[in-house]
Design a protein around this motif. Sequence first.
Motif, PDB file in Angstrom:
ATOM      1  N   LEU A  86      -1.141   9.224  11.027  1.00 30.34           N
ATOM      2  CA  LEU A  86      -0.937   7.791  10.820  1.00 30.34           C
ATOM      3  C   LEU A  86      -0.910   7.119  12.187  1.00 30.34           C
ATOM      4  O   LEU A  86      -0.063   7.440  13.024  1.00 30.34           O
ATOM      5  CB  LEU A  86       0.391   7.549  10.095  1.00 30.34           C
ATOM      6  CG  LEU A  86       0.505   7.924   8.605  1.00 30.34           C
ATOM      7  CD1 LEU A  86      -0.652   7.345   7.810  1.00 30.34           C
ATOM      8  CD2 LEU A  86       0.624   9.412   8.363  1.00 30.34           C
ATOM      9  N   THR A  87      -1.818   6.194  12.411  1.00 31.71           N
ATOM     10  CA  THR A  87      -1.947   5.577  13.728  1.00 31.71           C
ATOM     11  C   THR A  87      -2.636   4.219  13.609  1.00 31.71           C
ATOM     12  O   THR A  87      -3.536   4.055  12.782  1.00 31.71           O
ATOM     13  CB  THR A  87      -2.772   6.496  14.676  1.00 31.71           C
ATOM     14  OG1 THR A  87      -3.064   5.794  15.887  1.00 31.71           O
ATOM     15  CG2 THR A  87      -4.079   6.943  14.045  1.00 31.71           C
ATOM     16  N   PRO A  88      -2.199   3.252  14.433  1.00 34.46           N
ATOM     17  CA  PRO A  88      -2.850   1.939  14.346  1.00 34.46           C
ATOM     18  C   PRO A  88      -4.330   1.973  14.720  1.00 34.46           C
ATOM     19  O   PRO A  88      -5.072   1.051  14.362  1.00 34.46           O
ATOM     20  CB  PRO A  88      -2.055   1.058  15.311  1.00 34.46           C
ATOM     21  CG  PRO A  88      -1.138   1.956  16.056  1.00 34.46           C
ATOM     22  CD  PRO A  88      -1.050   3.251  15.346  1.00 34.46           C
ATOM     23  N   ILE A 130      -5.443   7.326   9.750  1.00 36.45           N
ATOM     24  CA  ILE A 130      -5.256   6.177   8.863  1.00 36.45           C
ATOM     25  C   ILE A 130      -4.342   5.149   9.510  1.00 36.45           C
ATOM     26  O   ILE A 130      -3.261   5.481  10.010  1.00 36.45           O
ATOM     27  CB  ILE A 130      -4.656   6.615   7.503  1.00 36.45           C
ATOM     28  CG1 ILE A 130      -5.655   7.481   6.736  1.00 36.45           C
ATOM     29  CG2 ILE A 130      -4.253   5.395   6.674  1.00 36.45           C
ATOM     30  CD1 ILE A 130      -5.126   8.000   5.391  1.00 36.45           C
ATOM     31  N   SER A 131      -4.759   3.885   9.462  1.00 34.93           N
ATOM     32  CA  SER A 131      -3.919   2.744   9.831  1.00 34.93           C
ATOM     33  C   SER A 131      -3.626   1.968   8.554  1.00 34.93           C
ATOM     34  O   SER A 131      -4.465   1.892   7.667  1.00 34.93           O
ATOM     35  CB  SER A 131      -4.673   1.850  10.815  1.00 34.93           C
ATOM     36  OG  SER A 131      -4.044   0.582  10.891  1.00 34.93           O
ATOM     37  N   ILE A 132      -2.420   1.387   8.449  1.00 35.56           N
ATOM     38  CA  ILE A 132      -2.166   0.563   7.259  1.00 35.56           C
ATOM     39  C   ILE A 132      -2.380  -0.914   7.559  1.00 35.56           C
ATOM     40  O   ILE A 132      -2.153  -1.753   6.693  1.00 35.56           O
ATOM     41  CB  ILE A 132      -0.769   0.812   6.643  1.00 35.56           C
ATOM     42  CG1 ILE A 132       0.354   0.458   7.616  1.00 35.56           C
ATOM     43  CG2 ILE A 132      -0.639   2.241   6.149  1.00 35.56           C
ATOM     44  CD1 ILE A 132       1.675   0.182   6.910  1.00 35.56           C
ATOM     45  N   GLY A 133      -2.842  -1.240   8.750  1.00 37.10           N
ATOM     46  CA  GLY A 133      -3.118  -2.643   9.047  1.00 37.10           C
ATOM     47  C   GLY A 133      -3.077  -2.889  10.542  1.00 37.10           C
ATOM     48  O   GLY A 133      -2.588  -2.055  11.308  1.00 37.10           O
ATOM     49  N   TYR A 135      -1.388  -4.057  12.988  1.00 35.15           N
ATOM     50  CA  TYR A 135      -0.118  -4.369  13.622  1.00 35.15           C
ATOM     51  C   TYR A 135       0.485  -3.042  14.043  1.00 35.15           C
ATOM     52  O   TYR A 135       0.127  -1.994  13.495  1.00 35.15           O
ATOM     53  CB  TYR A 135       0.830  -5.113  12.671  1.00 35.15           C
ATOM     54  CG  TYR A 135       0.730  -4.633  11.247  1.00 35.15           C
ATOM     55  CD1 TYR A 135      -0.076  -5.288  10.312  1.00 35.15           C
ATOM     56  CD2 TYR A 135       1.410  -3.478  10.852  1.00 35.15           C
ATOM     57  CE1 TYR A 135      -0.186  -4.818   9.017  1.00 35.15           C
ATOM     58  CE2 TYR A 135       1.294  -3.006   9.556  1.00 35.15           C
ATOM     59  CZ  TYR A 135       0.496  -3.682   8.648  1.00 35.15           C
ATOM     60  OH  TYR A 135       0.371  -3.208   7.358  1.00 35.15           O
ATOM     61  N   VAL A 136       1.381  -3.072  15.030  1.00 34.35           N
ATOM     62  CA  VAL A 136       1.934  -1.819  15.541  1.00 34.35           C
ATOM     63  C   VAL A 136       3.382  -1.659  15.084  1.00 34.35           C
ATOM     64  O   VAL A 136       4.210  -2.537  15.318  1.00 34.35           O
ATOM     65  CB  VAL A 136       1.839  -1.765  17.076  1.00 34.35           C
ATOM     66  CG1 VAL A 136       2.424  -0.448  17.585  1.00 34.35           C
ATOM     67  CG2 VAL A 136       0.391  -1.903  17.524  1.00 34.35           C
ATOM     68  N   LEU A 137       3.646  -0.556  14.411  1.00 33.85           N
ATOM     69  CA  LEU A 137       4.995  -0.232  13.946  1.00 33.85           C
ATOM     70  C   LEU A 137       5.630   0.759  14.919  1.00 33.85           C
ATOM     71  O   LEU A 137       4.972   1.251  15.832  1.00 33.85           O
ATOM     72  CB  LEU A 137       4.907   0.357  12.534  1.00 33.85           C
ATOM     73  CG  LEU A 137       4.239  -0.569  11.507  1.00 33.85           C
ATOM     74  CD1 LEU A 137       3.940   0.173  10.220  1.00 33.85           C
ATOM     75  CD2 LEU A 137       5.101  -1.788  11.246  1.00 33.85           C
ATOM     76  N   GLY A 139       6.580   3.705  14.309  1.00 29.53           N
ATOM     77  CA  GLY A 139       6.182   5.086  14.059  1.00 29.53           C
ATOM     78  C   GLY A 139       5.353   5.187  12.806  1.00 29.53           C
ATOM     79  O   GLY A 139       5.124   4.196  12.118  1.00 29.53           O
ATOM     80  N   GLY A 140       4.931   6.405  12.490  1.00 33.20           N
ATOM     81  CA  GLY A 140       4.046   6.609  11.346  1.00 33.20           C
ATOM     82  C   GLY A 140       4.774   6.807  10.022  1.00 33.20           C
ATOM     83  O   GLY A 140       4.130   6.986   8.984  1.00 33.20           O
ATOM     84  N   PRO A 143       4.086   3.866   7.433  1.00 32.37           N
ATOM     85  CA  PRO A 143       2.705   4.024   6.945  1.00 32.37           C
ATOM     86  C   PRO A 143       2.530   5.248   6.046  1.00 32.37           C
ATOM     87  O   PRO A 143       1.844   5.169   5.020  1.00 32.37           O
ATOM     88  CB  PRO A 143       1.895   4.161   8.238  1.00 32.37           C
ATOM     89  CG  PRO A 143       2.682   3.406   9.254  1.00 32.37           C
ATOM     90  CD  PRO A 143       4.122   3.630   8.896  1.00 32.37           C
TER      91      PRO A 143
HETATM   92  N1  ADE Z   1       1.860   3.724  13.536  1.00 29.15           N
HETATM   93  C1  ADE Z   1       2.236   2.596  14.149  1.00 29.15           C
HETATM   94  N2  ADE Z   1       1.643   1.531  13.611  1.00 29.15           N
HETATM   95  C2  ADE Z   1       0.844   1.985  12.597  1.00 29.15           C
HETATM   96  C3  ADE Z   1      -0.036   1.371  11.665  1.00 29.15           C
HETATM   97  N3  ADE Z   1      -0.238   0.062  11.644  1.00 29.15           N
HETATM   98  N4  ADE Z   1      -0.678   2.158  10.794  1.00 29.15           N
HETATM   99  C4  ADE Z   1      -0.488   3.504  10.815  1.00 29.15           C
HETATM  100  N5  ADE Z   1       0.316   4.144  11.675  1.00 29.15           N
HETATM  101  C5  ADE Z   1       0.982   3.402  12.565  1.00 29.15           C
END
Ligand code: ADE
Length: 224
Positions: A86-88, A130-133, A135-137, A139-140, A143
Amino acid sequence: MRIDIISAVPPLLESPLNESLIKRARDNGIVEIVIHNLRDYGLGKYHQIDDDPFGGGAGMVLRVEPIFELIRKLQSERTYDEIIFLTPDGKTFMQSDANELSLKNNLLMLCGRYKGIDERIRQTFITKEISIGDYVLTGGELPALVVIDAIVRLLPGTIHDSESAMLDSFQTGLLDSPLYTRPAEFEGMKVPEILQSGDHEKIRIWRNEEATKRTKERRPDLLE
Ligand code: ADE
């Protein structure tokens, strides 16, 4: 289906996976979800899992050794259809991805933290990012929960009314039509008469028209 999740902060995952529909799916053996605490594989006395980035810069990076050890152990126990990070900077998650993943047997999800993970982990293990959108959270974990929720509700038996998942917004290519339940009139607001008519064909046509209207207004891109 079995889903393994690797996280440095398991409590973030626990409560959402132990309530409501996902809990029921787990209790009924529809999905097995196992959370692995990355800290348990950390290095030395302090169970270190991260370190400064080579080349300098802000933020910490998840180290290779704990993740390599844990993924190799899991791989020795079963074959994963996908190992998901899970990553932006991954591909944006869509309903079609949920549909595809809901057909798999074994999924492994890696939740990032801090600045990111050592690139060698991606090179060696990761089959899907996979990114869920956009924006930066922090952590994963959130997501991963979003992706798991979208998958689990598609598994046969999770939602009793099997039609309901098939007719969701996005599955039909349209947003949902307006919904009503009792009372038929509330503070002067009336439920459309057609919904009380009992004429199923007329209701189907009405819902389709309303769904199309709503989609045109809110998400014209879906109609293209
Ligand atoms: N980790 C940090 N931001 C994320 C995002 N937008 N989607 C998936 N993983 C994330």
